[in-house]
Design an enzyme around this catalytic site. Structure first.
Site, short mmCIF file in Angstrom:
data_model
loop_
_atom_site.label_atom_id
_atom_site.label_comp_id
_atom_site.label_asym_id
_atom_site.label_seq_id
_atom_site.Cartn_x
_atom_site.Cartn_y
_atom_site.Cartn_z
N GLU A 84 11.30 49.93 37.94
CA GLU A 84 9.99 49.40 38.78
C GLU A 84 9.87 50.52 39.99
O GLU A 84 8.48 50.48 40.48
CB GLU A 84 9.95 48.04 38.75
N HIS A 140 30.16 52.50 19.87
CA HIS A 140 30.08 52.71 18.35
C HIS A 140 28.66 52.46 17.70
O HIS A 140 28.25 52.49 16.75
CB HIS A 140 30.78 51.31 17.69
N LYS A 157 -1.01 43.07 31.20
CA LYS A 157 -1.63 41.77 31.61
C LYS A 157 -2.94 41.48 31.27
O LYS A 157 -3.51 40.67 30.72
CB LYS A 157 -1.25 41.34 33.02
O1 PA5 Z 1 9.71 42.98 40.85
C1 PA5 Z 1 8.37 42.44 40.58
O2 PA5 Z 1 7.83 42.17 41.83
C2 PA5 Z 1 8.17 41.72 39.42
O3 PA5 Z 1 9.28 41.97 38.70
C3 PA5 Z 1 7.90 40.19 39.82
O4 PA5 Z 1 9.14 39.66 40.16
C4 PA5 Z 1 7.50 39.34 38.59
O5 PA5 Z 1 6.57 40.10 37.85
C5 PA5 Z 1 7.31 37.92 38.53
O6 PA5 Z 1 6.52 37.91 39.53
P1 PA5 Z 1 6.36 36.28 40.00
O7 PA5 Z 1 7.37 36.08 40.95
O8 PA5 Z 1 5.17 36.50 41.03
O9 PA5 Z 1 6.04 35.38 38.97
#
Ligand code: PA5
Length: 450
Positions: free
Chosen positions: A291, A312, A426
Site C-alpha cells: 500500500e 513444495h 469501494k
Molecule cells: O492502511 C490503511 O490505511 C488501510 O488499510 C486501513 O487501515 C483500512 O482500510 C481500514 O480503514 P479504517 O480503519 O478506516 O476502517
C-alpha cells in the site's frame, strides 16, 4: 535488553547481485530520504505520527488505560471479538501469532480467545465465529479509523445486535470497546451517544502504521502481551535507525538493497520464514509495503512464503521461473520450544542419521540449503536475523520495517502514506449494491457486466 541490535541484516548472499559501489552510490539518496522523513518535509508529512510513537506513546494516559482496560476485558470475557480490516486488523493478528503462535486460541491459557472478524464479507466466517461464542462470555473491540469502512461496519452492525440481544443494551455498552478517530466518524458518534469506552487512532498515524497504538495494543494486551517490552523494542529500533553510517544502519541498508534490486528488474519481493508463526507478519508486511509503494505505476510487488511448506508449492517457480524475484528471509534463531529426533531401533524410515538432532537444526539446514540453491538459481537473498520470538524483538522489527518502508517510498518518488487506489473497488461495490448517490456509476457498471 542487550545493547546489540535485535534485528540484523545479513547481506552476504547478495554479493553476486549487488556490488559495493552500488551501495555506496545509493547512500546519499538514502540519507536524503531519511532527512526528508526526519524533517517531515516530504509527501504525506501529515501522516508521520508513527515516527515518534516509541518515545511518546508509553507516557500517555491512553497507554495506561489500554493496560487497565485489557485487565478488565480479561475478567469480563472468554472471547474477544476484534472487528477491523487492513491496518485496523493485520498488525494485531500478526503480532498475536508471532508472540503466542497461530494456535493461541486452541492453547490452554488464562486469557480470552481472540477472533478477528470484519476483515472479509464471508457469511460462513461470521457464522462460525458465532458458533464459537456459544456458551462463552463475549466482549467486542471494534477498530476503524474512519468509522465507515464497509467490511467492519457490516460486522459491527451484526455484532452490536448480537451483544444487545444477548446481554441487554446496558450491559452490551460495557462490553463494547471502540478504537476510532478522536472526533469524527460514524463510530465515534455512536460511541459518544451510547457511552462505549473509546481509544484513539491518532490523526497523523495511517492504518498500516498503527499497530503500536491502541489499534494493535489493546487486543495484544488482552492476550497477555507485555506492552512495555514491545514498546522498548521499538524504542531501540528508533534509536538505532538514527545511525548515519549505512554499514551500521541495517534498516536503511535494507531499504537501499530493495531499491537497487528493483532497478535491476527484481520487481517481486518474497518475504519468507521457516516458522509458521511468521505467516501473518508476512501479511502485515505485504500491506505495509504494497500500500505504501505500489502507486504511480511503480513499486515492488510484495508476496510471501512459509518454508519449508511452500518449497513444495512455490519452490519450483522460485528456483527456476521468471527471474524477477528477490527473497527477504526472516530467520528466527530461537522459537518457544524444542523437539529432538529420537533414535529408533528398526530405523524403518532410514532417518536415524538425524537422531539426536533438534528440529531447529534441521530447519536451519533447510534454510541454508534453500538459500544457497535459490542464490545459485539467480534469486538474490537478504536475511533478517531475529534472535527470538519475544516482544522486544517484535517491537524492534515493526519499527525497523516501518522506517525502511517510508525510506523506500521516498526513494521511489511516491507518497508512502496514502492509498488512493483502494477507493476504486469501494465505489463500484457501493454502486452495484444500490447505495444512494451512486446511480450513474451503477448504470455504467451494469451495462459493462451485461
Ligand atoms: O492502511 C490503511 O490505511 C488501510 O488499510 C486501513 O487501515 C483500512 O482500510 C481500514 O480503514 P479504517 O480503519 O478506516 O476502517
Amino acid at each position: 535488553m542487550t545493547e546489540e541490535m535485535p534485528v540484523i541484516l545479513n547481506d552476504k548472499y547478495l554479493a553476486d547481485f549487488v556490488r559495493k559501489d552500488e551501495l555506496d552510490g545509493i547512500a546519499p539518496c538514502i540519507m536524503a530520504a531519511a532527512e526528508i522523513l526526519e524533517k517531515k518535509s516530504g509527501q504525506g508529512n501529515d501522516f508521520l505520527g508513527w515516527l515518534d510513537l516509541p518515545t511518546i506513546y508509553p507516557k500517555t494516559e491512553e497507554y495506561a488505560r489500554i493496560k487497565e482496560t485489557a485487565l478488565k476485558i480479561q475478567k469480563q470475557c472468554d472471547v474477544l471479538i476484534v472487528i477491523g480490516i487492513g491496518g485496523s486488523y493485520l498488525g494485531a493478528r500478526a503480532a498475536l501469532e508471532f508472540l503466542k503462535t497461530p494456535q493461541y486460541n486452541e492453547l490452554k491459557k488464562e486469557t480470552p480467545n481472540i477472533y478477528f472478524v470484519g476483515n472479509n464479507i464471508s457469511a460462513d466466517h461470521l457464522t462460525n465465529i458465532f458458533s464459537l461464542c456459544e456458551g462463552k462470555e463475549v466482549c467486542v473491540n471494534v477498530i476503524s479509523k474512519s468509522g465507515t469502512t464497509t467490511e467492519p461496519a457490516i460486522a459491527f452492525r451484526i455484532f452490536k445486535e448480537y451483544m444487545e440481544n444477548r446481554y441487554g443494551k446496558e450491559e452490551a455498552v460495557k462490553r463494547i470497546y471502540c478504537t476510532t478517530d478522536k472526533a469524527k466518524g460514524t463510530l465515534k458518534s455512536l460511541a459518544d451517544d451510547l457511552g462505549y469506552e473509546t481509544f484513539v487512532v491518532p490523526d497523523d498515524v495511517g492504518g498500516r502504521f498503527s499497530v503500536l497504538t491502541a489499534v494493535g495494543l489493546l487486543p495484544l494486551a488482552v492476550a497477555g502481551v507485555d506492552l512495555d517490552a514491545l514498546m522498548n523494542g521499538a524504542l531501540k529500533a528508533y534509536e538505532d535507525a538514527k545511525e548515519s553510517d549505512l554499514q551500521k544502519n541495517h534498516c536503511y541498508r535494507y531499504a537501499a538493497y530493495r531499491n537497487i534490486l528493483y532497478r535491476k528488474g527484481k520487481t517481486v519481493e518474497v518475504s519468507c520464514s521457516y516458522e509458521p508463526c511468521f505467516a501473518m507478519m508476512c501479511e502485515w508486511i505485504k500491506q505495509l509495503y504494497g500500500e505504501s509503494e505500489g502507486k504511480d505505476g511503480k513499486g515492488i510487488y510484495p508476496t510471501s512464503a512459509i518454508f519449508s511448506t511452500d518449497l513444495h508449492s512455490l519452490g519450483q517457480y522460485i528456483q527456476d521461473g521468471s527471474r524477477i524475484l528477490f527473497e527477504t528471509v526472516y530467520h528466527i534463531q530461537k522459537t518457544h520450544s524444542d523437539v529432538v529426533i529420537q533414535h529408533i531401533a528398526d530405523n524403518f524410515d532410514g532417518l536415524n542419521f538425524l537422531a539426536g538432532k533438534h528440529l531447529q537444526e534441521v530447519n536451519d539446514n533447510a534454510f541454508m540449503g534453500t538459500m544457497l540453491s535459490h542464490v545459485e538459481g539467480g534469486v538474490p537473498n537478504m536475511v533478517l536475523e531475529l534472535p527470538d520470538v519475544s516482544e522486544a524483538t517484535l517491537g524492534y522489527l515493526i519499527y525497523f520495517l516501518e522506517k525502511a518502508c517510508a525510506i523506500s517510498g521516498y526513494l521511489l518518488g511516491v507518497n508512502p502514506f496514502d492509498q488512493p487506489g483502494v477507493e476504486g473497488y469501494k465505489k463500484n461495490m457501493f454502486a452495484l449494491l444500490g447505495k444512494p448517490g451512486y446511480e450513474d456509476l451503477a448504470e455504467t457498471l451494469t451495462k459493462k457486466l451485461s
